[in-house]
Scaffold this motif. Sequence first.
Motif, mmCIF file in Angstrom:
data_model
loop_
_atom_site.group_PDB
_atom_site.id
_atom_site.type_symbol
_atom_site.label_atom_id
_atom_site.label_comp_id
_atom_site.label_asym_id
_atom_site.label_seq_id
_atom_site.Cartn_x
_atom_site.Cartn_y
_atom_site.Cartn_z
ATOM 1 N N ILE A 1 0.838 -1.199 0.000
ATOM 2 C CA ILE A 1 0.000 0.000 0.000
ATOM 3 C C ILE A 1 0.873 1.249 0.000
ATOM 4 O O ILE A 1 0.488 2.293 -0.520
ATOM 5 C CB ILE A 1 -0.914 0.023 1.239
ATOM 6 C CG1 ILE A 1 -1.728 -1.263 1.317
ATOM 7 C CG2 ILE A 1 -1.837 1.234 1.213
ATOM 8 C CD1 ILE A 1 -2.450 -1.434 2.644
ATOM 9 N N PHE A 2 2.049 1.130 0.596
ATOM 10 C CA PHE A 2 2.923 2.278 0.815
ATOM 11 C C PHE A 2 4.291 2.049 0.185
ATOM 12 O O PHE A 2 4.635 0.945 -0.223
ATOM 13 C CB PHE A 2 3.126 2.497 2.323
ATOM 14 C CG PHE A 2 1.875 2.754 3.092
ATOM 15 C CD1 PHE A 2 1.357 4.035 3.203
ATOM 16 C CD2 PHE A 2 1.202 1.712 3.720
ATOM 17 C CE1 PHE A 2 0.203 4.281 3.925
ATOM 18 C CE2 PHE A 2 0.042 1.938 4.448
ATOM 19 C CZ PHE A 2 -0.459 3.235 4.549
ATOM 20 N N GLY B 1 -1.862 5.306 0.475
ATOM 21 C CA GLY B 1 -0.418 5.393 0.317
ATOM 22 C C GLY B 1 -0.014 5.676 -1.110
ATOM 23 O O GLY B 1 -0.848 5.983 -1.968
ATOM 24 N N THR B 2 1.282 5.559 -1.372
ATOM 25 C CA THR B 2 1.815 5.782 -2.721
ATOM 26 C C THR B 2 2.158 4.472 -3.413
ATOM 27 O O THR B 2 2.727 4.465 -4.499
ATOM 28 C CB THR B 2 3.100 6.631 -2.658
ATOM 29 O OG1 THR B 2 4.088 5.905 -1.896
ATOM 30 C CG2 THR B 2 2.855 7.986 -2.019
ATOM 31 N N LEU C 1 -5.921 -0.636 -0.955
ATOM 32 C CA LEU C 1 -6.813 -1.518 -0.188
ATOM 33 C C LEU C 1 -8.261 -1.218 -0.562
ATOM 34 O O LEU C 1 -8.698 -0.067 -0.535
ATOM 35 C CB LEU C 1 -6.609 -1.291 1.311
ATOM 36 C CG LEU C 1 -7.473 -2.166 2.232
ATOM 37 C CD1 LEU C 1 -6.943 -3.594 2.247
ATOM 38 C CD2 LEU C 1 -7.488 -1.593 3.655
ATOM 39 N N THR C 2 -9.022 -2.273 -0.899
ATOM 40 C CA THR C 2 -10.437 -2.100 -1.224
ATOM 41 C C THR C 2 -11.350 -2.662 -0.143
ATOM 42 O O THR C 2 -12.496 -2.226 -0.019
ATOM 43 C CB THR C 2 -10.778 -2.784 -2.560
ATOM 44 O OG1 THR C 2 -10.418 -4.176 -2.497
ATOM 45 C CG2 THR C 2 -10.021 -2.106 -3.697
ATOM 46 N N ASN C 3 -10.852 -3.633 0.634
ATOM 47 C CA ASN C 3 -11.686 -4.208 1.685
ATOM 48 C C ASN C 3 -10.827 -4.969 2.675
ATOM 49 O O ASN C 3 -9.836 -5.594 2.291
ATOM 50 C CB ASN C 3 -12.722 -5.165 1.086
ATOM 51 C CG ASN C 3 -13.644 -5.753 2.145
ATOM 52 O OD1 ASN C 3 -14.292 -5.028 2.875
ATOM 53 N ND2 ASN C 3 -13.690 -7.070 2.218
ATOM 54 N N TRP C 4 -11.201 -4.902 3.944
ATOM 55 C CA TRP C 4 -10.545 -5.699 4.981
ATOM 56 C C TRP C 4 -11.634 -6.337 5.833
ATOM 57 O O TRP C 4 -12.266 -5.680 6.637
ATOM 58 C CB TRP C 4 -9.618 -4.830 5.834
ATOM 59 C CG TRP C 4 -8.841 -5.603 6.876
ATOM 60 C CD1 TRP C 4 -8.801 -6.943 7.056
ATOM 61 C CD2 TRP C 4 -7.990 -5.042 7.878
ATOM 62 N NE1 TRP C 4 -7.974 -7.281 8.093
ATOM 63 C CE2 TRP C 4 -7.459 -6.112 8.620
ATOM 64 C CE3 TRP C 4 -7.608 -3.745 8.208
ATOM 65 C CZ2 TRP C 4 -6.582 -5.933 9.693
ATOM 66 C CZ3 TRP C 4 -6.733 -3.553 9.270
ATOM 67 C CH2 TRP C 4 -6.224 -4.642 10.004
ATOM 68 N N PHE D 1 -7.132 -6.028 -2.475
ATOM 69 C CA PHE D 1 -6.446 -4.881 -3.046
ATOM 70 C C PHE D 1 -6.737 -4.791 -4.545
ATOM 71 O O PHE D 1 -7.038 -5.789 -5.198
ATOM 72 C CB PHE D 1 -4.926 -5.014 -2.881
ATOM 73 C CG PHE D 1 -4.460 -5.258 -1.472
ATOM 74 C CD1 PHE D 1 -4.048 -4.208 -0.672
ATOM 75 C CD2 PHE D 1 -4.431 -6.549 -0.952
ATOM 76 C CE1 PHE D 1 -3.612 -4.442 0.629
ATOM 77 C CE2 PHE D 1 -3.993 -6.785 0.339
ATOM 78 C CZ PHE D 1 -3.585 -5.724 1.132
ATOM 79 N N LYS D 2 -6.609 -3.593 -5.074
ATOM 80 C CA LYS D 2 -6.621 -3.410 -6.530
ATOM 81 C C LYS D 2 -5.368 -2.644 -6.914
ATOM 82 O O LYS D 2 -4.778 -1.917 -6.097
ATOM 83 C CB LYS D 2 -7.872 -2.654 -6.982
ATOM 84 C CG LYS D 2 -7.937 -1.203 -6.516
ATOM 85 C CD LYS D 2 -9.187 -0.513 -7.061
ATOM 86 C CE LYS D 2 -9.240 0.952 -6.608
ATOM 87 N NZ LYS D 2 -10.448 1.640 -7.127
ATOM 88 N N ALA D 3 -4.938 -2.823 -8.146
ATOM 89 C CA ALA D 3 -3.729 -2.163 -8.618
ATOM 90 C C ALA D 3 -3.931 -0.652 -8.637
ATOM 91 O O ALA D 3 -5.012 -0.153 -8.952
ATOM 92 C CB ALA D 3 -3.369 -2.662 -10.006
ATOM 93 N N ASN D 4 -2.901 0.064 -8.284
ATOM 94 C CA ASN D 4 -2.906 1.527 -8.348
ATOM 95 C C ASN D 4 -2.538 1.928 -9.775
ATOM 96 O O ASN D 4 -1.383 1.803 -10.172
ATOM 97 C CB ASN D 4 -1.885 2.082 -7.357
ATOM 98 C CG ASN D 4 -1.828 3.602 -7.354
ATOM 99 O OD1 ASN D 4 -2.495 4.266 -8.146
ATOM 100 N ND2 ASN D 4 -1.015 4.159 -6.468
ATOM 101 N N PRO D 5 -3.499 2.401 -10.564
ATOM 102 C CA PRO D 5 -3.211 2.701 -11.981
ATOM 103 C C PRO D 5 -2.236 3.850 -12.166
ATOM 104 O O PRO D 5 -1.660 4.009 -13.246
ATOM 105 C CB PRO D 5 -4.599 3.032 -12.553
ATOM 106 C CG PRO D 5 -5.388 3.521 -11.376
ATOM 107 C CD PRO D 5 -4.897 2.714 -10.205
ATOM 108 N N HIS D 6 -2.059 4.657 -11.114
ATOM 109 C CA HIS D 6 -1.178 5.823 -11.203
ATOM 110 C C HIS D 6 0.125 5.615 -10.442
ATOM 111 O O HIS D 6 0.825 6.585 -10.137
ATOM 112 C CB HIS D 6 -1.903 7.069 -10.672
ATOM 113 C CG HIS D 6 -3.227 7.318 -11.321
ATOM 114 N ND1 HIS D 6 -3.359 7.615 -12.662
ATOM 115 C CD2 HIS D 6 -4.496 7.288 -10.817
ATOM 116 C CE1 HIS D 6 -4.638 7.770 -12.962
ATOM 117 N NE2 HIS D 6 -5.349 7.578 -11.863
#
Length: 535
Positions: free
Chosen positions: A65-66, A192-193, A198-201, A209-214
């Motif tokens: 996440i970070f 985070g960067t 995170l999409t759900n816990w 999790f899903k991929a960070n497109p940016h």
Amino acid sequence: MTARSIRGMAAATLATTLAITAAACSAPGSAGSKAAKDSAVVGIAYEPDSLSPLLGYGKDGNSKIFDGLLTFDGAMKLRPALAAALPEVSADGLTYTYKLRKGVTFSDGQPFSAEDVVFTYRTILDKKTNNPSKTELDAVKAVEAKGDDTVVFTLKYPYAPFAERTVLPIAPQHIAAKQDVNTGPFTTAPVGTGPYILTNWSRGEKLSFKANPHYWGGAPKVKKFTMAIIKDDDVRATRLRSGDLDGAILPPNLASGFRSDTSKKTYEAMSFDYRTVTLPTHNKVSGDTAVRRALDIAVDRQTMVDKILEGAGKPAYGPVPTGSEWFTKGTERGHDLAAAKKILDAAGWKPGKDGIREKNGVRATFPLWYLSGDKLRQDHALAYASDAKKAGIDIRTQAGTWEVIEPRMKTDAVLAGGGAPGDPDFDQYTLLNSALAGDGFNNMAWYADPAVDKALDAGRRTNDKTARKAAYDTVQRALVKNPGYTFLTHIDHVYVVADSWDGLTTQVEPHDHGLASGPWWNVEDWTPRQGDPGK
């Protein structure tokens, strides 16, 4: 370390599993091999208490996440992450200057800057912050931003491994500063960067999790990534065999059952992970130095390596593996039951009618707790108790959750684990420093030795390697004279993974519960196997 197939070799364990489909968490019967090419799920045995780096999450890197200022590559060499380059270090070792990578944003679109770095480190060091690892940053005197793209750390004393501490993830000031650091929503809904969002816990079930497109490092090709929480080793093996899991890390006897499966590949990782028995000073039996010394040589470490680990590990004599440059040669302890009995006899621990020793009306018995569902710890605990009984010490093994075990750690022994690659300060300070006795899972045995405390401080307060080696030699020799822990084995980690992706590797690993280590340490670099009929 590059991952490699080790068909025919023995496996070992780390409390984690790997690679199923995102749907598999909620549909246990679904086959992982039918997942979309861009999905993977990682099964883990433990979940974190928090996902906030301000409270210790991801402090050793690979949090997903970070990002930290720096990160480790596959060979455990530091390389830039949020920093644009490795730090500039002053000649006296007291100033570290980091130039930051430009154009980085948090997953909510807000820009990353030097102020986020300053906020993160200052918050962790704040006395009000419940971060159990803040002593790792004891050397920091000040952290300051010089414009938006430069951060300067000033240290109280030269601390040789400081750069390795800056893999610590950076939190966004614009979110985390507006809430209670210990209880606010950021602890379970982080921003985070990193390469994933995170999409759900669902506590006790999964983290999705899903991929960070940016992502500044490029959008991951694995678009959905889920960590399924599967605490029981046998259940992980069953789900792997049924096709519900694409991969797992298992105890040796369970992992060996997959050697003939040609659809899976085995990956081996060296580790600093050890198993040890805490010997609390507040217990009348385990706190007796003679009992500690006797147990230290009554235990048959090599048989544990051969039988429990099936050869995938080494005997452990302390937190430092025997193959490390920091290991003190001559501190190895061989199995010598006769010598153990002599130590107990001389100290007044005499065998009773049933063979169990007594001294001044105190029976040589104490409980040893291990974590429920952890077969590796169970096997170590049972073997340890068996060896101890041959010397006349009755150790009663009991399984429980950490909620049950933690309140008992002051007086009851625990089959514990630990270990971190890199600098010896990382392991030894928190494990043995008397000031940390009773501080959560730090110094679980309440070990206290003034000479050890002095050596630990000396080892972290100089950059002179010769002086540091002498300090850690002092610590390791003290553990021979008064072993507050019985170190048993250092464990190699072996993973069984569906052979459906390219780019999987492993690193030298710590004692880790699945959130950072394993073949998914670089999941953002995985690519689906082209032309794989199973996918």
